[in-house]
Enzyme design. Sequence first.
Site, PDB file in Angstrom:
ATOM      1  N   LYS A 187       0.842  -1.200   0.000  1.00  0.00           N
ATOM      2  CA  LYS A 187       0.000   0.000   0.000  1.00  0.00           C
ATOM      3  C   LYS A 187       0.877   1.251   0.000  1.00  0.00           C
ATOM      4  O   LYS A 187       1.707   1.451   0.882  1.00  0.00           O
ATOM      5  CB  LYS A 187      -0.901   0.004   1.242  1.00  0.00           C
ATOM      6  N   ASP A 247      -3.396   4.273  -2.111  1.00  0.00           N
ATOM      7  CA  ASP A 247      -4.392   4.716  -1.126  1.00  0.00           C
ATOM      8  C   ASP A 247      -4.352   6.236  -1.002  1.00  0.00           C
ATOM      9  O   ASP A 247      -3.763   6.775  -0.070  1.00  0.00           O
ATOM     10  CB  ASP A 247      -4.063   4.033   0.215  1.00  0.00           C
ATOM     11  N   LYS A 294      -7.211   8.166  -1.089  1.00  0.00           N
ATOM     12  CA  LYS A 294      -8.489   8.620  -0.502  1.00  0.00           C
ATOM     13  C   LYS A 294      -9.011   9.860  -1.216  1.00  0.00           C
ATOM     14  O   LYS A 294      -9.159  10.935  -0.642  1.00  0.00           O
ATOM     15  CB  LYS A 294      -8.319   8.889   0.996  1.00  0.00           C
ATOM     16  N   ASP A 347     -13.047  14.989  -4.715  1.00  0.00           N
ATOM     17  CA  ASP A 347     -13.017  16.254  -5.458  1.00  0.00           C
ATOM     18  C   ASP A 347     -14.276  16.256  -6.327  1.00  0.00           C
ATOM     19  O   ASP A 347     -15.132  15.368  -6.176  1.00  0.00           O
ATOM     20  CB  ASP A 347     -11.730  16.313  -6.314  1.00  0.00           C
ATOM     21  N   THR A 404     -10.952   6.718  11.020  1.00  0.00           N
ATOM     22  CA  THR A 404     -10.932   6.276  12.421  1.00  0.00           C
ATOM     23  C   THR A 404     -10.257   7.294  13.334  1.00  0.00           C
ATOM     24  O   THR A 404     -10.304   7.157  14.551  1.00  0.00           O
ATOM     25  CB  THR A 404     -10.235   4.907  12.574  1.00  0.00           C
ATOM     26  N   ARG A 461       3.260  -1.017  10.815  1.00  0.00           N
ATOM     27  CA  ARG A 461       4.391  -1.091  11.732  1.00  0.00           C
ATOM     28  C   ARG A 461       4.747  -2.459  12.299  1.00  0.00           C
ATOM     29  O   ARG A 461       5.941  -2.732  12.491  1.00  0.00           O
ATOM     30  CB  ARG A 461       4.196  -0.054  12.848  1.00  0.00           C
TER      31      ARG A 461
HETATM   32  O1  C5P Z   1      -0.347  -1.202  11.104  1.00  0.00           O
HETATM   33  P1  C5P Z   1      -0.200   0.294  11.157  1.00  0.00           P
HETATM   34  O2  C5P Z   1      -0.986   0.929  12.277  1.00  0.00           O
HETATM   35  O3  C5P Z   1       1.224   0.778  11.117  1.00  0.00           O
HETATM   36  O4  C5P Z   1      -0.871   0.729   9.780  1.00  0.00           O
HETATM   37  C1  C5P Z   1      -1.124   1.991   9.482  1.00  0.00           C
HETATM   38  C2  C5P Z   1      -1.696   2.014   8.083  1.00  0.00           C
HETATM   39  O5  C5P Z   1      -3.091   1.659   8.068  1.00  0.00           O
HETATM   40  C3  C5P Z   1      -1.563   3.393   7.511  1.00  0.00           C
HETATM   41  O6  C5P Z   1      -1.057   3.287   6.202  1.00  0.00           O
HETATM   42  C4  C5P Z   1      -2.970   3.925   7.509  1.00  0.00           C
HETATM   43  O7  C5P Z   1      -3.242   4.706   6.373  1.00  0.00           O
HETATM   44  C5  C5P Z   1      -3.821   2.678   7.471  1.00  0.00           C
HETATM   45  N1  C5P Z   1      -5.118   2.907   8.093  1.00  0.00           N
HETATM   46  C6  C5P Z   1      -5.324   2.950   9.449  1.00  0.00           C
HETATM   47  N2  C5P Z   1      -6.567   3.139   9.962  1.00  0.00           N
HETATM   48  C7  C5P Z   1      -7.574   3.301   9.158  1.00  0.00           C
HETATM   49  C8  C5P Z   1      -7.393   3.299   7.781  1.00  0.00           C
HETATM   50  C9  C5P Z   1      -6.139   3.078   7.280  1.00  0.00           C
HETATM   51  O8  C5P Z   1      -4.420   2.816  10.223  1.00  0.00           O
HETATM   52  N3  C5P Z   1      -8.770   3.457   9.657  1.00  0.00           N
END
Ligand code: C5P
Length: 238
Positions: free
Chosen positions: A36, A63, A65, A68, A123, A218
């Site tokens: 991603k 991604d 998002k 427009d 979120t 992460r």
């Molecule tokens: O696993 P980690 O928390 O590091 O992942 C973060 C990824 O998940 C980011 O790329 C973020 O854009 C995506 N993400 C998120 N919560 C959401 C939608 C996407 O953490 N509600």
Amino acid sequence: MSLSEPTQLIVALDFPKPNAALEFVDEMKGLPLVFKVGLELFMSGGPDLVRELVHRKQRVFLDLKMYDIPNQVAKAAQQLAFLHVEMMTLHIAGGSVMVKQVAKELSEIPNLRPKILGVTVLTSFDDTHWAEVTKSLTGHPARPGDSVSGMIAAASDWGLDGVVCSAKELSYVRKNFPSLYTVVPGIRPQGSDQNDQARVVTPAEAHQLGAHAVVVGRPITASSQPRKSAEAILKDLC
Ligand code: C5P
């Protein structure tokens, strides 16, 4: 609603620079992953980075998002499809005209058509902040969960292939809209650091709940042994 097939693992390449992302991707060579690319990495690496990932035979979820006027988003989606990405995101809040125009534009290039995924309420909104936004828009405060289900129900026949949703909404979506592809972030293997994710589920739980794909950042990218961490998560997704 558990899935018979494995849940797809999508790794969030949340790196500031393209070189770090490409080095990481090379380390994952041969694993069945989708990568991603989000706003930060796209702003630094641009379409060239996406082309390089595709050239290295990697599967890409772009991604961005998008939100427009319909013509802009539809034309941007077409450019994104020309990059051979597999999935893309847009905000359902952009409305039916925007989403349908994207679906129509992409239907004209069926061989390149990425999955169109809808984003509902981010979120990062808590109850208070979302009540403030919805009250300013409509005069009535809404709860995030109600807005999420309302948006998905409204958008389910606009031409979306799927939605990005939290584990909290997953059962609702799987039960009521079984044909929608579900992409679920907020995943943490047992015992790992939650970081800033407020509510998390394990990879195995997400699979049990019927997630078609999970997004993990992460726990893999910041791991001391990223490849081993990815392999362990893949095992839990079958
Ligand atoms: O696993 P980690 O928390 O590091 O992942 C973060 C990824 O998940 C980011 O790329 C973020 O854009 C995506 N993400 C998120 N919560 C959401 C939608 C996407 O953490 N509600």
